[in-house]
Design an enzyme around this catalytic site. Structure first.
Site, short mmCIF file in Angstrom:
data_model
loop_
_atom_site.label_atom_id
_atom_site.label_comp_id
_atom_site.label_asym_id
_atom_site.label_seq_id
_atom_site.Cartn_x
_atom_site.Cartn_y
_atom_site.Cartn_z
N ASP A 79 58.00 72.22 -39.45
CA ASP A 79 56.89 71.30 -39.58
C ASP A 79 56.69 71.19 -38.11
O ASP A 79 57.31 71.73 -37.12
CB ASP A 79 57.36 70.09 -39.91
CG ASP A 79 56.15 69.12 -40.32
OD1 ASP A 79 55.04 69.37 -39.84
OD2 ASP A 79 56.34 68.15 -41.14
N GLU A 123 51.15 59.40 -41.11
CA GLU A 123 52.41 59.77 -40.49
C GLU A 123 52.76 58.59 -39.38
O GLU A 123 52.10 58.37 -38.63
CB GLU A 123 52.66 60.91 -39.78
CG GLU A 123 52.59 61.99 -40.73
CD GLU A 123 52.62 63.25 -39.88
OE1 GLU A 123 53.83 63.73 -39.46
OE2 GLU A 123 51.63 64.15 -39.97
C1 BGC Z 1 53.33 67.01 -41.12
C2 BGC Z 1 53.14 67.98 -42.09
C3 BGC Z 1 51.90 68.65 -41.80
C4 BGC Z 1 51.86 69.06 -40.52
C5 BGC Z 1 50.47 70.21 -40.16
C6 BGC Z 1 52.95 67.40 -39.76
O1 BGC Z 1 53.19 66.58 -38.84
O2 BGC Z 1 54.58 66.43 -41.23
O3 BGC Z 1 53.01 67.56 -43.19
O4 BGC Z 1 51.63 69.75 -42.82
O5 BGC Z 1 51.74 68.31 -39.65
O6 BGC Z 1 49.57 69.40 -39.87
#
Ligand code: BGC
Length: 574
Positions: free
Chosen positions: A264, A454
């Protein structure tokens, strides 16, 4: 392939930090657009397609001649792109719990991704989220692994049928991280750095819980031949997953996953040591592709050096590259790297029809006293509240920007537009000013959460006036109450909010989750009774804040202890 070419295949740079020339010079294996990234020329599907083909053309000119995989987070449709069809987020789809609907959404999403050229979707999130305080709760199908069993496989089949690679994420138990008390205290503020304590936090769980709840989605995904698995930013029992032996022992050996293991976003940076050591740990742990938006070039060097010094076995690199190339061949990208899709696939009427059906099936009717619903089509409706005319709010996070947007530029049908289109044809009216209350038969109030994603979405209070709640919720409820009219409340949110103290004032209560671009049309279908409600809660709706921390494992489940139990949902005919 030379060692340098192989190492190049193992990295993924982010648009904005990598150019087509870089891809060509370094044999880069993959490029992605993170939340909110879009081509420099504009954000239409045509802009994306031109960008894709430019990168692909450059990759073909590299010494290996290998095409890239271009990835994106199309987590509720291709939401980075302007005018995409936006499906309900996963918490709503868990309420619908309809495998064939998921298949159709997978297909429609794949077509819209294909229309922009791209190859790889960082979806589905198979977190079985246990605590609604988590800011990514809406990315989960809900608290029960049984829902994963019904939905994950068909969605992935729908995507991959059109050669768009799916990604089961985030391995593993990202939905089980524990709330941190320090975080709780500070949760009144958005952009609170402490919020990251739950998101990307630690899952303290037993083997039994791991296997019975959190692995279910991966089993289903692997059964659907998923192309990729993304490792979680979080830890399990204190150990960061990006360096965890579970990648080898569980994901590869026990579950037999053959596809690409991708890290990630910069998450290997959370491993011990300097950057070189982090790359070595991650690759040796079994990560095949490093999502290193900015440091992809250093990552290539670290892999090459790691092999040259014996810190990384070359067989590990060969294994990683063969998994990456297998996907490139299997999905036809080597054969046909330059794409000439029909742009009419994007936001096609058929896709919007599927999204509208998804709204109808995902909205849950929680209260309907005195049969205030369905509304006669010639009703005079007073429509109030911050969510009543805002598609950005309906769409939530991962829409145009990473955290989503409350601004009205998100294309779609708002609740106001949805209700008006029925009322106008049937002699009814939709008033939007409190001053018109005397003309109305009923008041519909749309309250909810502002968009978030997030970290920012972590919320320890979850009241109607807490950090992620819209600041006008309580005023709208007070205005509605002052009319004395029968009251229908619609909540637009990624998860349950505490409504215990207010619900006695409401004749009807509807949880709409984050219904997306067709939210207004789908909700109108239900309010006016053209379709009946079928959605059932995919999570327990708490009565008090004390219940937030009760995972389904710790709960002593007595239905009456909660405001609404798991699986609850009324029909108009009830
Ligand atoms: C998230 C992922 C995402 C990635 C790319 C990360 O911070 O946890 O779910 O796919 O970013 O955007």
């Amino acid at each position: 392939l030379t060692l340098e070419e192989k190492a190049g295949q193992m990295v993924q740079g982010e648009l904005g930090y990598i150019t087509p020339d870089d891809v060509k010079a370094f044999n880069v294996g993959s490029v992605f657009c993170g939340g909110g990234q879009s081509p420099s020329t504009g954000n239409s599907a045509a802009d994306w397609l031109a960008m894709y083909n430019e990168f692909q053309q450059a990759a073909l000119g590299s010494s290996s001649g290998l095409p890239i995989l271009f990835g994106v987070d199309a987590v509720h449709g291709h939401g980075n792109v302007e005018s995409a069809t936006l499906f309900p987020h996963n918490s709503g789809l868990g309420a619908a719990n309809d495998p064939e609907l998921m298949y159709a959404i997978g297909q429609a999403t794949a077509k819209e991704i294909f229309a922009t050229g791209l190859d790889w979707n960082f979806s589905p999130c198979v977190a079985v989220a246990q605590d609604i305080r988590w800011g990514r709760y809406f990315e989960s199908f809900g608290e029960s692994a049984a829902i994963q069993e019904s939905l994950v496989k068909r969605y992935i089949e729908g995507l991959q049928q059109f050669n768009i690679s799916a990604t089961a994420k985030h391995f593993v138990a990202d939905g089980a991280t524990t709330w941190n008390k320090r975080n709780h205290r500070a949760s009144g503020t958005l952009y609170n750095p402490d919020a990251y304590k739950m998101d990307q936090g630690d899952a303290r769980i037993s083997q039994k819980e791991l296997h019975e709840i959190h692995l279910v989605g991966y089993r289903e995904a692997i059964a659907a031949d998923v192309d990729a698995v993304m490792i979680s930013h979080s830890s399990i029992n204190g150990v960061k997953l990006h360096g965890h032996e579970l990648i080898q022992s569980l994901l590869r050996s026990e579950l037999g996953f053959q596809g690409i293991v991708v890290s990630d976003y910069e998450s290997i940076h959370q491993l011990p040591g300097d950057f070189r050591e982090q790359v070595i740990r991650a690759v040796n742990a079994g990560i095949d592709m490093l999502m290193e938006p900015r440091r992809w070039k250093y990552a290539i060097n670290a892999i090459v050096e790691g092999v040259n010094t014996g810190a990384i076995p070359e067989e590990r690199v060969d294994d990683a590259v063969s998994r990456i190339l297998t996907v490139k061949f299997k999905r036809g990208i080597v054969e046909q790297p330059i794409k000439t899709p029909d742009l009419a696939l994007f936001n096609a009427e058929e896709n919007r029809r599927i999204a509208r059906e998804a709204v109808r099936k995902s909205v849950v009717l929680l209260k309907n006293e005195g049969n205030v619903l369905p509304l006669p089509k010639d009703s005079n409706v007073l429509l109030l509240g911050p969510g009543s005319d805002n598609v950005g709010m309906q769409a939530g996070g991962w829409t145009l920007t990473w955290q989503g947007t409350i601004h009205k530029e998100v294309k779609g049908t708002s609740i106001r537009q949805g209700l008006e289109s029925v009322a106008v044809e049937n002699g009814g009216n939709v008033y939007t000013s409190r001053d018109d209350a005397a003309k109305a038969d009923v008041v519909v109030v749309v309250i909810g959460e502002i968009p978030y994603a997030e970290g920012v979405g972590d919320n320890g209070r979850l009241t109607l006036d807490s950090a992620t709640a819209h600041k006008n919720n309580l005023q709208a409820l007070a205005d509605a109450k002052s009319t004395g009219l029968p009251t229908i409340v619609i909540l637009i949110s990624g998860r349950p909010l505490l409504v215990t103290n207010y619900i006695k004032d409401w004749d009807a209560f509807i949880a709409a989750f984050l219904p997306g671009s067709e939210g207004g049309a789908g909700i109108a279908d239900l309010l006016y009774g053209d379709y009946d409600f079928t959605g059932k809660l995919p999570m327990t709706w708490p009565k008090t804040a004390k219940q937030f921390s009760e995972t389904i494992y710790k709960r002593n489940y007595k239905e009456r202890d909660y405001l609404y139990p798991f699986g609850y949902g009324l029909q108009l005919t009830d």
